[in-house]
Design a protein around this motif. Structure first.
Motif, PDB file in Angstrom:
ATOM      1  N   LEU A 109       0.892  -1.067  -0.087  1.00 19.73           N
ATOM      2  CA  LEU A 109       0.080   0.093   0.126  1.00 19.73           C
ATOM      3  C   LEU A 109       0.809   1.216  -0.007  1.00 19.73           C
ATOM      4  N   VAL A 110       2.025   1.355   0.775  1.00 21.11           N
ATOM      5  CA  VAL A 110       2.828   2.238   0.976  1.00 21.11           C
ATOM      6  C   VAL A 110       3.390   2.531  -0.698  1.00 21.11           C
ATOM      7  N   ARG A 111       3.553   1.627  -1.296  1.00 19.23           N
ATOM      8  CA  ARG A 111       4.430   1.818  -2.581  1.00 19.23           C
ATOM      9  C   ARG A 111       3.442   2.244  -3.709  1.00 19.23           C
ATOM     10  N   TRP A 112       1.901   2.119  -3.276  1.00 21.37           N
ATOM     11  CA  TRP A 112       1.183   2.669  -4.288  1.00 21.37           C
ATOM     12  C   TRP A 112       0.878   4.178  -3.809  1.00 21.37           C
ATOM     13  N   GLY A 113       1.445   4.526  -2.708  1.00 19.38           N
ATOM     14  CA  GLY A 113       1.169   5.956  -2.154  1.00 19.38           C
ATOM     15  C   GLY A 113      -0.058   6.116  -1.320  1.00 19.38           C
ATOM     16  N   LEU A 114      -0.243   4.838  -0.779  1.00 14.34           N
ATOM     17  CA  LEU A 114      -1.665   4.889   0.096  1.00 14.34           C
ATOM     18  C   LEU A 114      -1.371   4.527   1.238  1.00 14.34           C
ATOM     19  N   ARG A 115      -0.311   5.124   2.070  1.00 10.96           N
ATOM     20  CA  ARG A 115       0.072   4.958   3.524  1.00 10.96           C
ATOM     21  C   ARG A 115      -1.285   5.194   4.348  1.00 10.96           C
ATOM     22  N   GLU A 116      -2.204   5.972   4.040  1.00  7.88           N
ATOM     23  CA  GLU A 116      -3.239   6.447   5.082  1.00  7.88           C
ATOM     24  C   GLU A 116      -4.288   5.332   4.904  1.00  7.88           C
ATOM     25  N   ARG A 117      -4.176   4.373   4.194  1.00 13.55           N
ATOM     26  CA  ARG A 117      -5.252   3.385   4.215  1.00 13.55           C
ATOM     27  C   ARG A 117      -4.915   2.453   5.052  1.00 13.55           C
ATOM     28  N   ILE A 118      -3.729   2.169   5.636  1.00 11.61           N
ATOM     29  CA  ILE A 118      -3.466   1.172   6.436  1.00 11.61           C
ATOM     30  C   ILE A 118      -4.224   1.364   7.800  1.00 11.61           C
ATOM     31  N   ASP A 119      -4.072   2.466   8.365  1.00 11.39           N
ATOM     32  CA  ASP A 119      -4.715   2.946   9.473  1.00 11.39           C
ATOM     33  C   ASP A 119      -6.243   2.695   9.401  1.00 11.39           C
ATOM     34  N   GLN A 120      -6.899   3.154   8.261  1.00 15.94           N
ATOM     35  CA  GLN A 120      -8.246   3.247   7.959  1.00 15.94           C
ATOM     36  C   GLN A 120      -8.984   1.815   7.601  1.00 15.94           C
ATOM     37  N   SER A 121      -8.119   0.956   7.636  1.00 11.98           N
ATOM     38  CA  SER A 121      -8.642  -0.452   7.086  1.00 11.98           C
ATOM     39  C   SER A 121      -8.404  -1.576   8.108  1.00 11.98           C
ATOM     40  N   GLU A 122      -9.100  -2.581   7.850  1.00 11.25           N
ATOM     41  CA  GLU A 122      -9.271  -3.871   8.590  1.00 11.25           C
ATOM     42  C   GLU A 122      -8.472  -5.046   7.577  1.00 11.25           C
ATOM     43  N   PHE A 123      -7.637  -5.945   8.121  1.00  9.46           N
ATOM     44  CA  PHE A 123      -6.972  -6.700   7.560  1.00  9.46           C
ATOM     45  C   PHE A 123      -7.161  -8.154   8.058  1.00  9.46           C
ATOM     46  N   ILE A 124      -7.652  -9.009   7.080  1.00  7.05           N
ATOM     47  CA  ILE A 124      -7.820 -10.365   7.331  1.00  7.05           C
ATOM     48  C   ILE A 124      -6.611 -11.219   6.962  1.00  7.05           C
ATOM     49  N   ILE A 125      -6.063 -11.960   7.781  1.00  4.64           N
ATOM     50  CA  ILE A 125      -4.852 -12.744   7.483  1.00  4.64           C
ATOM     51  C   ILE A 125      -5.362 -14.098   6.753  1.00  4.64           C
ATOM     52  N   HIS A 126      -4.966 -14.236   5.628  1.00  3.90           N
ATOM     53  CA  HIS A 126      -5.497 -15.201   4.820  1.00  3.90           C
ATOM     54  C   HIS A 126      -4.502 -16.166   4.237  1.00  3.90           C
ATOM     55  N   ASN A 127      -4.062 -17.258   5.138  1.00  7.77           N
ATOM     56  CA  ASN A 127      -3.222 -18.091   4.365  1.00  7.77           C
ATOM     57  C   ASN A 127      -3.422 -19.634   5.007  1.00  7.77           C
ATOM     58  N   LYS A 128      -2.727 -20.572   4.544  1.00 13.60           N
ATOM     59  CA  LYS A 128      -2.777 -21.747   5.042  1.00 13.60           C
ATOM     60  C   LYS A 128      -3.004 -22.258   6.549  1.00 13.60           C
ATOM     61  N   LYS A 129      -2.198 -21.543   7.151  1.00 13.75           N
ATOM     62  CA  LYS A 129      -2.689 -21.698   8.693  1.00 13.75           C
ATOM     63  C   LYS A 129      -3.727 -20.905   9.466  1.00 13.75           C
ATOM     64  N   THR A 130      -4.255 -19.916   8.711  1.00 11.71           N
ATOM     65  CA  THR A 130      -5.494 -19.113   9.096  1.00 11.71           C
ATOM     66  C   THR A 130      -6.788 -19.292   8.436  1.00 11.71           C
ATOM     67  N   GLU A 131      -6.571 -20.454   7.438  1.00 11.34           N
ATOM     68  CA  GLU A 131      -7.827 -20.440   6.669  1.00 11.34           C
ATOM     69  C   GLU A 131      -9.115 -20.413   6.957  1.00 11.34           C
ATOM     70  N   ILE A 132      -9.578 -21.324   8.101  1.00 14.27           N
ATOM     71  CA  ILE A 132     -10.529 -21.781   8.612  1.00 14.27           C
ATOM     72  C   ILE A 132     -11.109 -20.139   9.221  1.00 14.27           C
ATOM     73  N   GLU A 133     -10.294 -19.720   9.979  1.00 11.04           N
ATOM     74  CA  GLU A 133     -10.821 -18.533  10.755  1.00 11.04           C
ATOM     75  C   GLU A 133     -10.814 -17.403   9.563  1.00 11.04           C
TER      76      GLU A 133
END
Length: 235
Positions: free
Chosen positions: A47-71
């Protein structure tokens, strides 16, 4: 209506994303407040490389990988049902291709959420383009088995399939095992079989080598250790 945006990433972390992706990607990122990501730190840097640093604090992130898939799927379903869209960001390349994103796409279809794929770089297709091999008939097999006997069998099966179908067979390896994979390919493929390695695509030290196995054996081997590489063969 909520949507699932499939947001591609660059293949090299230092690459300016605007060089390989259109403004539609930045527009999608700027308009979203929920993201599904494999790695939070990498997603923030993206996001920073796109010039969208402000989106980091304004957003919610879901960690989606093999270990966290179900949740993560449970969390994503809740976001969709609340009427919010999600942007799925791959660690590198295109979401859902050689990464765990396909389960989230399946969820979106089950919930009748519109899926919006956005254009971006794919190491698999870039490697095929640069290999000179058959772009009309090809298959991607992901990672070959780690066990030696199974790996040898898989290599021989892929060559046999390539010869029968006239197709290009594409696969990959964990970067620190690339040299072992190359040695096995040179040992167990026929001398006339074509072999291509496409390494560090879209980076400053990109290297694509495509020749038959006999020529490979008589040439100096490239250093593929710990470097993202796509392997392609055609009998």
């Amino acid at each position: 209506m909520p949507k699932l945006y499939l947001i591609p990433n660059t293949l090299g972390e230092q690459e300016d994303p605007s060089l390989s992706m259109g403004s539609e990607v930045k527009d999608a990122l700027a308009g979203l407040s929920h993201f599904a990501v494999e790695n939070l730190k990498q997603a923030r840097r993206y996001l920073v490389r796109w010039g969208l640093r402000e989106r980091i604090d304004q957003s919610e992130f879901i960690i989606h990988n093999k270990k966290t898939e179900i949740e993560s799927l449970i969390e994503a379903e809740s976001v969709f049902k609340s009427g919010n869209s999600i942007g799925m960001i791959s660690d590198a390349g295109c979401p859902g291709i050689a990464d765990p994103g396909n389960k989230l796409v399946q969820l979106a279809h089950r919930l009748n959420v519109e899926v919006v794929p956005l254009s971006g770089p794919s190491s698999i297709f870039l490697a095929l383009m640069a290999s000179g091999m058959n772009g009309q008939a090809f298959a991607f097999s992901g990672y070959l088995p780690r066990e030696q006997d199974q790996r040898i069998s898989a290599i021989r099966d892929l060559e046999k399939r390539s010869k029968t179908e006239g197709s290009c067979q594409i696969f990959m390896e964990t970067p620190y095992r690339n040299m072992a994979m190359l040695e096995d390919l040179l040992k167990y493929l026929s001398p006339s079989c074509k072999l291509c390695t496409a390494t560090n695509l879209r980076t400053a030290d990109e290297l694509v080598i495509s020749r038959n196995v006999a020529e490979w054996k008589s040439s100096k081997k490239p250093d593929l250790n710990k470097k993202p590489t796509i392997f392609l063969i055609q009998a």
